[in-house]
Design a protein around this motif. Structure first.
Motif, PDB file in Angstrom:
ATOM      1  N   VAL A 129      58.634  40.941 -97.347  1.00  0.00           N
ATOM      2  CA  VAL A 129      59.568  41.267 -96.272  1.00  0.00           C
ATOM      3  C   VAL A 129      59.264  40.344 -95.084  1.00  0.00           C
ATOM      4  N   GLU A 130      60.313  39.761 -94.529  1.00  0.00           N
ATOM      5  CA  GLU A 130      60.131  38.877 -93.381  1.00  0.00           C
ATOM      6  C   GLU A 130      59.752  39.689 -92.150  1.00  0.00           C
ATOM      7  N   HIS A 131      58.977  39.091 -91.275  1.00  0.00           N
ATOM      8  CA  HIS A 131      58.500  39.785 -90.079  1.00  0.00           C
ATOM      9  C   HIS A 131      59.646  40.470 -89.336  1.00  0.00           C
ATOM     10  N   PRO A 185      75.228  23.390 -93.466  1.00  0.00           N
ATOM     11  CA  PRO A 185      74.236  23.629 -92.408  1.00  0.00           C
ATOM     12  C   PRO A 185      72.990  24.253 -93.032  1.00  0.00           C
ATOM     13  N   GLN A 186      72.012  24.574 -92.205  1.00  0.00           N
ATOM     14  CA  GLN A 186      70.770  25.158 -92.707  1.00  0.00           C
ATOM     15  C   GLN A 186      70.847  26.680 -92.623  1.00  0.00           C
ATOM     16  N   LEU A 187      71.025  27.289 -93.783  1.00  0.00           N
ATOM     17  CA  LEU A 187      71.236  28.744 -93.813  1.00  0.00           C
ATOM     18  C   LEU A 187      70.032  29.499 -94.351  1.00  0.00           C
ATOM     19  N   PRO A 214      62.375  15.810 -85.382  1.00  0.00           N
ATOM     20  CA  PRO A 214      62.295  16.871 -86.398  1.00  0.00           C
ATOM     21  C   PRO A 214      60.836  17.277 -86.603  1.00  0.00           C
ATOM     22  N   LYS A 215      60.631  18.572 -86.815  1.00  0.00           N
ATOM     23  CA  LYS A 215      59.248  19.076 -86.876  1.00  0.00           C
ATOM     24  C   LYS A 215      58.386  18.339 -87.884  1.00  0.00           C
ATOM     25  N   VAL A 216      58.946  18.084 -89.083  1.00  0.00           N
ATOM     26  CA  VAL A 216      58.120  17.500 -90.147  1.00  0.00           C
ATOM     27  C   VAL A 216      57.727  16.052 -89.863  1.00  0.00           C
ATOM     28  N   TYR A 276      54.839  35.960 -89.921  1.00  0.00           N
ATOM     29  CA  TYR A 276      54.874  35.615 -91.354  1.00  0.00           C
ATOM     30  C   TYR A 276      55.586  36.690 -92.175  1.00  0.00           C
ATOM     31  N   GLY A 277      56.027  36.291 -93.383  1.00  0.00           N
ATOM     32  CA  GLY A 277      56.524  37.255 -94.359  1.00  0.00           C
ATOM     33  C   GLY A 277      55.346  38.036 -94.921  1.00  0.00           C
ATOM     34  N   ARG A 278      55.511  39.388 -95.051  1.00  0.00           N
ATOM     35  CA  ARG A 278      54.401  40.222 -95.541  1.00  0.00           C
ATOM     36  C   ARG A 278      54.564  40.510 -97.035  1.00  0.00           C
ATOM     37  N   VAL A 298      49.935  37.795 -96.135  1.00  0.00           N
ATOM     38  CA  VAL A 298      51.191  37.108 -95.826  1.00  0.00           C
ATOM     39  C   VAL A 298      51.496  36.050 -96.883  1.00  0.00           C
ATOM     40  N   TYR A 299      52.778  35.716 -96.959  1.00  0.00           N
ATOM     41  CA  TYR A 299      53.231  34.659 -97.875  1.00  0.00           C
ATOM     42  C   TYR A 299      53.072  33.324 -97.157  1.00  0.00           C
ATOM     43  N   THR A 300      52.520  32.342 -97.873  1.00  0.00           N
ATOM     44  CA  THR A 300      52.218  31.051 -97.240  1.00  0.00           C
ATOM     45  C   THR A 300      53.398  30.079 -97.277  1.00  0.00           C
ATOM     46  N   ILE A 314      52.982  25.024 -89.145  1.00  0.00           N
ATOM     47  CA  ILE A 314      53.087  24.569 -87.762  1.00  0.00           C
ATOM     48  C   ILE A 314      54.458  24.924 -87.229  1.00  0.00           C
ATOM     49  N   ASN A 315      54.476  25.719 -86.192  1.00  0.00           N
ATOM     50  CA  ASN A 315      55.749  26.083 -85.582  1.00  0.00           C
ATOM     51  C   ASN A 315      55.865  25.615 -84.142  1.00  0.00           C
ATOM     52  N   ASP A 316      54.729  25.413 -83.476  1.00  0.00           N
ATOM     53  CA  ASP A 316      54.809  24.960 -82.078  1.00  0.00           C
ATOM     54  C   ASP A 316      53.660  23.998 -81.768  1.00  0.00           C
ATOM     55  N   TYR A 364      67.092  34.186 -97.693  1.00  0.00           N
ATOM     56  CA  TYR A 364      65.630  34.109 -97.769  1.00  0.00           C
ATOM     57  C   TYR A 364      65.188  33.802 -99.188  1.00  0.00           C
ATOM     58  N   LEU A 365      64.434  32.746 -99.364  1.00  0.00           N
ATOM     59  CA  LEU A 365      63.861  32.467-100.688  1.00  0.00           C
ATOM     60  C   LEU A 365      62.960  33.625-101.129  1.00  0.00           C
ATOM     61  N   THR A 366      62.336  34.238-100.138  1.00  0.00           N
ATOM     62  CA  THR A 366      61.360  35.291-100.430  1.00  0.00           C
ATOM     63  C   THR A 366      61.993  36.518-101.099  1.00  0.00           C
ATOM     64  N   LEU A 418      57.295  23.880-101.819  1.00  0.00           N
ATOM     65  CA  LEU A 418      56.344  23.644-100.719  1.00  0.00           C
ATOM     66  C   LEU A 418      57.116  23.575 -99.403  1.00  0.00           C
ATOM     67  N   ASN A 419      56.428  23.905 -98.341  1.00  0.00           N
ATOM     68  CA  ASN A 419      57.018  23.800 -97.003  1.00  0.00           C
ATOM     69  C   ASN A 419      56.613  22.477 -96.371  1.00  0.00           C
ATOM     70  N   GLY A 420      57.575  21.779 -95.828  1.00  0.00           N
ATOM     71  CA  GLY A 420      57.265  20.520 -95.155  1.00  0.00           C
ATOM     72  C   GLY A 420      56.412  20.700 -93.915  1.00  0.00           C
ATOM     73  N   MET A 433      60.728  21.765 -98.629  1.00  0.00           N
ATOM     74  CA  MET A 433      61.749  22.161 -97.654  1.00  0.00           C
ATOM     75  C   MET A 433      61.441  21.524 -96.303  1.00  0.00           C
ATOM     76  N   ALA A 434      62.367  20.715 -95.833  1.00  0.00           N
ATOM     77  CA  ALA A 434      62.127  19.992 -94.583  1.00  0.00           C
ATOM     78  C   ALA A 434      63.403  19.857 -93.756  1.00  0.00           C
ATOM     79  N   ALA A 435      64.304  20.823 -93.905  1.00  0.00           N
ATOM     80  CA  ALA A 435      65.595  20.696 -93.229  1.00  0.00           C
ATOM     81  C   ALA A 435      65.626  21.385 -91.874  1.00  0.00           C
TER      82      ALA A 435
HETATM   83  C1  UD1 Z   1      58.754  31.145 -94.188  1.00  0.00           C
HETATM   84  C2  UD1 Z   1      58.814  32.342 -95.150  1.00  0.00           C
HETATM   85  C3  UD1 Z   1      57.753  33.371 -94.723  1.00  0.00           C
HETATM   86  C4  UD1 Z   1      56.395  32.698 -94.744  1.00  0.00           C
HETATM   87  C5  UD1 Z   1      56.383  31.435 -93.879  1.00  0.00           C
HETATM   88  C6  UD1 Z   1      55.098  30.687 -94.091  1.00  0.00           C
HETATM   89  C7  UD1 Z   1      61.162  32.589 -95.814  1.00  0.00           C
HETATM   90  C8  UD1 Z   1      62.398  33.343 -95.630  1.00  0.00           C
HETATM   91  N1  UD1 Z   1      60.124  32.964 -95.070  1.00  0.00           N
HETATM   92  O1  UD1 Z   1      59.090  31.666 -92.897  1.00  0.00           O
HETATM   93  O2  UD1 Z   1      57.764  34.459 -95.635  1.00  0.00           O
HETATM   94  O3  UD1 Z   1      55.423  33.616 -94.287  1.00  0.00           O
HETATM   95  O4  UD1 Z   1      57.454  30.551 -94.247  1.00  0.00           O
HETATM   96  O5  UD1 Z   1      55.014  29.574 -93.236  1.00  0.00           O
HETATM   97  O6  UD1 Z   1      61.091  31.705 -96.654  1.00  0.00           O
HETATM   98  N2  UD1 Z   1      63.872  25.176 -93.996  1.00  0.00           N
HETATM   99  C9  UD1 Z   1      64.897  24.472 -94.596  1.00  0.00           C
HETATM  100  N3  UD1 Z   1      66.159  24.924 -94.498  1.00  0.00           N
HETATM  101  C10 UD1 Z   1      66.461  26.081 -93.844  1.00  0.00           C
HETATM  102  C11 UD1 Z   1      65.417  26.814 -93.241  1.00  0.00           C
HETATM  103  C12 UD1 Z   1      64.127  26.331 -93.345  1.00  0.00           C
HETATM  104  O7  UD1 Z   1      64.676  23.417 -95.202  1.00  0.00           O
HETATM  105  O8  UD1 Z   1      67.637  26.437 -93.818  1.00  0.00           O
HETATM  106  C13 UD1 Z   1      62.509  24.647 -94.103  1.00  0.00           C
HETATM  107  C14 UD1 Z   1      61.855  24.372 -92.775  1.00  0.00           C
HETATM  108  O9  UD1 Z   1      62.083  23.036 -92.380  1.00  0.00           O
HETATM  109  C15 UD1 Z   1      60.396  24.623 -93.060  1.00  0.00           C
HETATM  110  C16 UD1 Z   1      60.417  25.648 -94.171  1.00  0.00           C
HETATM  111  O10 UD1 Z   1      61.709  25.625 -94.719  1.00  0.00           O
HETATM  112  O11 UD1 Z   1      59.745  23.476 -93.539  1.00  0.00           O
HETATM  113  C17 UD1 Z   1      60.107  27.056 -93.665  1.00  0.00           C
HETATM  114  O12 UD1 Z   1      61.081  27.417 -92.725  1.00  0.00           O
HETATM  115  P1  UD1 Z   1      60.738  28.279 -91.438  1.00  0.00           P
HETATM  116  O13 UD1 Z   1      61.975  28.511 -90.696  1.00  0.00           O
HETATM  117  O14 UD1 Z   1      59.587  27.665 -90.733  1.00  0.00           O
HETATM  118  O15 UD1 Z   1      60.299  29.637 -92.168  1.00  0.00           O
HETATM  119  P2  UD1 Z   1      59.375  30.750 -91.568  1.00  0.00           P
HETATM  120  O16 UD1 Z   1      60.174  31.586 -90.652  1.00  0.00           O
HETATM  121  O17 UD1 Z   1      58.126  30.171 -91.088  1.00  0.00           O
END
Ligand code: UD1
Ligand code: CA
Length: 454
Positions: A150-152, A75-77, A21-23, A136-138, A165-167, A223-225, A194-196, A99-101, A8-10
């Motif tokens: 559950v998301e924060h 859009p990114q939902l 873009p963050k990634v 983070y999601g718990r 927390v979920y990674t 990485i968020n900031d 939420y995928l979670t 995986l998260n980008g 996921m890198a959107a």
């Molecule tokens: C997500 C998880 C959270 C977890 C955390 C770990 C969900 C709902 N929450 O939260 O439980 O603890 O990651 O880091 O999954 N992205 C898309 N499209 C979208 C939104 C996001 O591709 O519409 C991508 C982002 O670019 C990013 C990743 O998904 O690479 C995670 O998105 P982010 O918004 O950072 O999720 P978190 O709030 O961190």
């Protein structure tokens, strides 16, 4: 069984406060997403799908020529919506790894273990225990059994106390994943899919959910900031520094060392503080690097000594050479063994044969320099006529005096001497003294002008 990977890198990465873009932000010289892709290569998946959205064109550019396919999410939902884009492309009879980008340091072994835990029929989550779980999601459990995530922002104060927390990494049986993800709803605090939320669906379907707690948090830090990016950078650097030191490389201070690429070292290599290595750098046995050097795509031969504040790009340095302090080697600088390059000397696209020396304030561009040449202080090759570059060829044992200009194309024969201050534009014959400057005259009886009285 098929293995598909969805990265996921959107997302925009709003908290980076950046137009990039963050990634695509860099960690140890590689884009965050590139780290994840490189890990995927080690997993030899059947398909790697990258979900792009925010500035998709820029992200897709990175992916060109790589074995991954892009799918746009517009859009990114939310993360669930991101995975929805991939569903038609996933192999029904397999496992899907998500995986998260923006989680760059995940190791191949860790995800492989997660895919094994999934075994094509369980939902496997990678989790982590944190003292500071905020954001983070718990992971919600009853006893050992996982009930959901559950998301924060949606969590109750009691749920926010949960440290597990979920990674952002999961492996799921693809057939079920398709069903769950298609059924996601966005009735939550962020109005996102939420995928979670599929975790609770799996529990309802009596599909076993297993949570693997990862031991090394560095692997899964997201990485968020810019603060987290810098923190992770130091951790990666420390990892790399430790690996080098275990191989015998002596770093004056592992906290003041930066490797943004690969560094291959022989025995007894010493590196002083604040050096930056980029691209592919090779250091032979006994090489010593002084403080504050920047070295990119360069090979340095055994026993060479690099003094502080030097800057190398695409250069080759022979055994026993001495370079610096304050020297600059640009692309195509090729120094033979025992060459000496001193302070404020710049070398570009030039070959210096064994034992040649340019010790002070000089420029050698597009030059071929013979053995044992002594190139004087302040001398330069005028290699550019405003339109084209030309070569200067200097034979062996030449002595170029101080402050000379060699106007290329020009040749200087073996053993020639060029008098100080000469501007040489015609061939200088071997073995002779060539002087090209105004003759010195002295005028007797000359008086200095004096200031007129008002
Ligand atoms: C997500 C998880 C959270 C977890 C955390 C770990 C969900 C709902 N929450 O939260 O439980 O603890 O990651 O880091 O999954 N992205 C898309 N499209 C979208 C939104 C996001 O591709 O519409 C991508 C982002 O670019 C990013 C990743 O998904 O690479 C995670 O998105 P982010 O918004 O950072 O999720 P978190 O709030 O961190
Ligand atoms: Ca995140």
């Amino acid at each position: 069984m098929a293995l598909d990977i969805v990265i996921m890198a959107a997302g925009k990465g709003t908290r980076m406060k950046s137009d990039r873009p963050k990634v695509l932000h860099r960690l140890a010289g590689r884009a965050l997403l590139q780290h994840v892709l490189d890990t995927c290569t080690a997993l030899s998946a059947d398909r790697t799908l990258v979900i792009t959205g925010y500035r998709a064109d820029a992200v897709e550019q990175l992916l060109q020529g790589q074995p991954a396919r892009c799918l746009r999410q517009e859009p990114q939902l939310g993360t669930g919506h991101a995975v929805q884009q991939a569903l038609p492309h996933l192999d029904e009879d397999g496992t899907t790894l998500v995986l998260n980008g923006d989680v760059p340091l995940i190791r191949a072994d860790t995800v492989r273990a997660l895919v094994d835990a999934c075994a094509g029929r369980q939902l496997a989550l990678l989790t982590l225990r944190l003292d500071e779980p905020s954001g983070y999601g718990r992971v919600l459990r009853e006893g050992d059994a996982v009930l959901g995530i559950v998301e924060h922002k949606d969590a109750t104060p009691a749920q926010r106390q949960v440290r597990e927390v979920y990674t952002g990494v999961m492996a799921a049986p693809t057939a079920q994943l398709k069903r769950w993800v298609a059924a996601l709803r966005n009735d939550n605090a962020q109005r996102e899919y939420y995928l979670t939320d599929i975790v609770a669906m799996a529990v309802a379907d009596r599909v076993p959910v297993v949570a693997h707690v990862v031991a090394d948090e560095t692997e899964v830090l997201g990485i968020n900031d810019a603060v987290q990016l810098a923190d992770l950078e130091r951790r990666v650097q420390r990892r790399q520094a430790d690996a080098l030191m275990r191989d015998g490389v002596r770093l004056a201070d592992p906290e003041r060392f930066d490797l943004r690429g690969e560094l291959h070292c022989g025995r007894d290599v010493e590196i002083d503080v604040n050096c930056i290595f980029e691209g592919r750098v090779v250091l032979g046995d006994g090489v010593r690097i002084g403080a504050n050097c920047v070295i990119r795509n360069t090979t340095i031969g055994a026993g060479a000594e690099i003094l502080p504040f030097t800057h190398f790009t695409d250069a080759t340095i022979g055994a026993g050479a001495q370079v610096g302090p304050f020297a600059r080697l640009r692309p195509g600088a090729d120094l033979g063994p025992e060459v000496h390059i001193g302070n404020f000397v710049e070398v570009k696209n030039s070959t210096l044969a064994r034992g040649a020396k340019a010790n002070h304030l000089a420029y050698l561009g597009d030059a071929t320099v013979g053995e044992r040449v002594n190139y004087g202080a302040g001398s330069i090759t005028a290699n550019y006529d405003g339109a084209n570059k030309h070569r200067t060829v200097i034979g062996a044992d030449v002595h170029v005096g101080s402050n000379c200009v060699l106007v290329a194309p020009v040749t200087v024969g073996d053993g020639a001497t060029i008098g100080a201050g000469s501007t040489v534009g015609k061939p200088a014959p071997a073995g002779q003294l060539t002087v090209a400057r105004a003759r010195q005259v002295s005028i007797s009886g000359w008086t200095r002008p004096v200031k007129k009285k008002p």
